[in-house]
Structures are given as structure tokens and as C-alpha cells.
Design a protein around this motif. Sequence first.
Motif, PDB file in Angstrom:
ATOM      1  N   SER A   1       5.426  -0.617  -0.611  1.00 46.43           N
ATOM      2  CA  SER A   1       5.268   0.476   0.672  1.00 46.43           C
ATOM      3  C   SER A   1       5.249   1.910   0.124  1.00 46.43           C
ATOM      4  N   ALA A   2       3.987   2.380  -0.010  1.00 47.73           N
ATOM      5  CA  ALA A   2       3.965   3.814  -0.583  1.00 47.73           C
ATOM      6  C   ALA A   2       4.568   4.834   0.324  1.00 47.73           C
ATOM      7  N   GLN A   3       4.464   4.762   1.778  1.00 48.09           N
ATOM      8  CA  GLN A   3       5.132   5.582   2.673  1.00 48.09           C
ATOM      9  C   GLN A   3       6.470   5.490   2.661  1.00 48.09           C
ATOM     10  N   LEU A   4       7.105   4.188   2.552  1.00 51.74           N
ATOM     11  CA  LEU A   4       8.479   4.176   2.725  1.00 51.74           C
ATOM     12  C   LEU A   4       9.264   4.412   1.229  1.00 51.74           C
ATOM     13  N   GLY A   5       8.500   4.476   0.052  1.00 53.43           N
ATOM     14  CA  GLY A   5       8.987   4.737  -1.239  1.00 53.43           C
ATOM     15  C   GLY A   5       9.382   3.682  -1.982  1.00 53.43           C
ATOM     16  N   GLY A   6       8.757   2.537  -1.808  1.00 53.33           N
ATOM     17  CA  GLY A   6       9.223   1.215  -2.852  1.00 53.33           C
ATOM     18  C   GLY A   6       8.929   0.178  -2.216  1.00 53.33           C
ATOM     19  N   THR A   7       9.708  -1.144  -2.585  1.00 56.89           N
ATOM     20  CA  THR A   7       9.673  -2.293  -2.334  1.00 56.89           C
ATOM     21  C   THR A   7      10.285  -2.819  -0.926  1.00 56.89           C
ATOM     22  N   LEU A   8       9.408  -3.562  -0.040  1.00 58.86           N
ATOM     23  CA  LEU A   8       9.948  -4.111   0.937  1.00 58.86           C
ATOM     24  C   LEU A   8      10.034  -5.760   0.853  1.00 58.86           C
ATOM     25  N   CYS A   9      11.268  -6.129   1.439  1.00 60.14           N
ATOM     26  CA  CYS A   9      11.641  -7.668   1.417  1.00 60.14           C
ATOM     27  C   CYS A   9      10.861  -8.301   2.642  1.00 60.14           C
ATOM     28  N   PRO A  10      10.754  -9.699   2.639  1.00 59.47           N
ATOM     29  CA  PRO A  10       9.905 -10.453   3.872  1.00 59.47           C
ATOM     30  C   PRO A  10      10.317  -9.865   5.318  1.00 59.47           C
ATOM     31  N   LEU A  11      11.891  -9.706   5.340  1.00 58.80           N
ATOM     32  CA  LEU A  11      12.235  -9.466   6.769  1.00 58.80           C
ATOM     33  C   LEU A  11      12.121  -7.965   7.193  1.00 58.80           C
ATOM     34  N   CYS A  12      11.653  -7.036   5.963  1.00 61.12           N
ATOM     35  CA  CYS A  12      11.474  -5.794   6.314  1.00 61.12           C
ATOM     36  C   CYS A  12      10.029  -5.255   6.397  1.00 61.12           C
ATOM     37  N   LEU A  13       9.005  -6.241   6.097  1.00 63.22           N
ATOM     38  CA  LEU A  13       7.860  -5.845   5.678  1.00 63.22           C
ATOM     39  C   LEU A  13       7.105  -5.500   7.085  1.00 63.22           C
ATOM     40  N   HIS A  14       7.494  -5.803   8.392  1.00 62.48           N
ATOM     41  CA  HIS A  14       6.976  -5.175   9.389  1.00 62.48           C
ATOM     42  C   HIS A  14       7.009  -3.838   9.452  1.00 62.48           C
ATOM     43  N   LYS A  15       7.822  -3.033   8.713  1.00 63.92           N
ATOM     44  CA  LYS A  15       8.030  -1.585   8.789  1.00 63.92           C
ATOM     45  C   LYS A  15       6.909  -0.931   8.457  1.00 63.92           C
ATOM     46  N   ASP A  16       6.062  -1.403   7.452  1.00 63.21           N
ATOM     47  CA  ASP A  16       5.079  -0.781   7.179  1.00 63.21           C
ATOM     48  C   ASP A  16       3.790  -1.606   7.244  1.00 63.21           C
ATOM     49  N   ALA A  17       2.839  -1.357   8.187  1.00 62.13           N
ATOM     50  CA  ALA A  17       1.852  -2.284   8.096  1.00 62.13           C
ATOM     51  C   ALA A  17       0.718  -1.962   7.189  1.00 62.13           C
ATOM     52  N   GLN A  18       0.975  -1.020   6.124  1.00 61.50           N
ATOM     53  CA  GLN A  18       0.100  -0.785   4.950  1.00 61.50           C
ATOM     54  C   GLN A  18       0.528  -1.314   4.009  1.00 61.50           C
ATOM     55  N   GLY A  19       1.713  -1.903   3.928  1.00 62.42           N
ATOM     56  CA  GLY A  19       2.511  -2.662   2.858  1.00 62.42           C
ATOM     57  C   GLY A  19       1.419  -3.502   1.769  1.00 62.42           C
ATOM     58  N   ILE A  20       1.398  -3.452   0.675  1.00 62.43           N
ATOM     59  CA  ILE A  20       0.529  -3.950  -0.288  1.00 62.43           C
ATOM     60  C   ILE A  20       1.314  -5.198  -0.756  1.00 62.43           C
TER      61      ILE A  20
END
Length: 249
Positions: free
Chosen positions: A165-184
Motif C-alpha cells: 500500500s503506497a498510501q498507507l506506507g508499506g505492506t498489508l496482511c490479508p486481513l487488512c488488505l480491504h483498507k486500501d483498494a489500490q493495494g498492489i
Amino acid sequence: MLYTVQGIVLRTTDYGEGNKILRLLTREAGKVGVMARGAKKVKSRFGAATQPFTCGEYVYFKSSGLGTLSSAEITYAHNGLHEDLMKSAYASYVAEMADRMLEDGEGSAALYDQLAAALAAIEDDKDAQIVVHIFEMQMLKMAGYAPILEECVSCGSRTGPFAFSAQLGGTLCPLCLHKDAQGIALPEGALKLLRLFTGVDIRRLGATTVKSETKAVLKQCMRAYMDAHIGIAWKARHFLDQMEKYPLS
């Protein structure tokens, strides 16, 4: 006062009929600006030493404002960067990062060494995209914007697979992926390289072989992150994009 520094020419600006203003990244004094009088003239003793990417020993006088160049001795001219358009574009990008992300007086000997190594690596045919990503990470760390890559930036979990997640500042786990729809989506190989980039010394960079698919993900992540947290319209990066879109035949 007279200063003697090891410097790299980041950028030059014509001034008047025959002069140039140089922006140097130095080991001793960070980024500095100096006037090279007569440097535009054909027979100027400063001509070669004031070309972009040149590394050398620069002596200048400064009381306030811009310094005035007194002498210059070239250590590395980096002619290979000027003779190859793609290498020149990559070199211009790392130099532009150092120029635009540093204020006058900012910088360090370590950052100087990394920039010098990046220019040498690009000239020596090492993977320029990888070199650029490492230097991007170096600049992000210097600015205090390095991404969090060892755990989920949202909950702290170390359980993947991760997205970026560029916007949130790093990596997101599977449970938090919904917090950034633009996650790569971040394959394990790409994540390992991003983590490696945060601490690798470009001077020790050997031959690298990275799959094209992985390099595409790395580029997407680093572009998105630089745009989200630095927000500079990079001239050299735009030129690189044009070169890739319309390659020379």
C-alpha cells in the motif's frame, strides 16, 4: 573562505553569456551551489569539470550565497553516461532525486558515496532499474519516508501473503488488505527485493538477474510510493517513460 570538496555535478544552469551555476553533491558539505565563471566558453578550463555526473575535486571560495569555483580536477568523467541515451536518462533521474530532495547544506558522506556508486553501476552496465530502486529507497530513508516492509503497516501482523500500500506506507496482511483498494499484489520475490533495497550498499552490488515480471511489480510499487510520499513531477522519469514507450530503432 576557501573550501576543497569531493563533488558530483547534479545540475548546471547557464548564467549570463559565459557562466554556469553548478549544483554539487559533496562529501563534506552536502549540496552546494557554485558559480563557474567562463565555463560556457569553448576554451574554458572548467568546461569538462562542469558536465553533469562528473565526479571530482572542487575548490571554491564562499563568504555568503553562491560560492565561486576556483579550480576543479576530474576524478571520473563518466563519459559512458553521456554517450548512451538510456544510461543518461537513468543517471539523470538519480541526480535529479539528490538535487530536488535535498536543500542546500543537506546530505552526507554516505549519501555521496551511494550516488557515486549508482552512477558508476549504471555506466558499468549493471541493471539500471534495480540501481535506481535502491537509490530511491536510500533517498526515502534519508527523508524519513521509508516504507514498512517487515510487518503489516496497519495491524503489525507478520503473516502474509502481503500486498503493498503506497498510501498507507508499506505492506498489508490479508486481513487488512480491504483498507486500501489500490493495494498492489506483492509476490514473495518482489517483497524480498524491496526489503533488500532498504539496506543494500550500491558499492557492493554485484550482477543481478531479476525476472521481468518481478521488475514490473517493483517499478509499480516504487513509482506509486514516490508519488504518494514525495510528490515531485520528475523530469528525468518522464523522459525514461517516453524512451520505453518509443524505443530507439
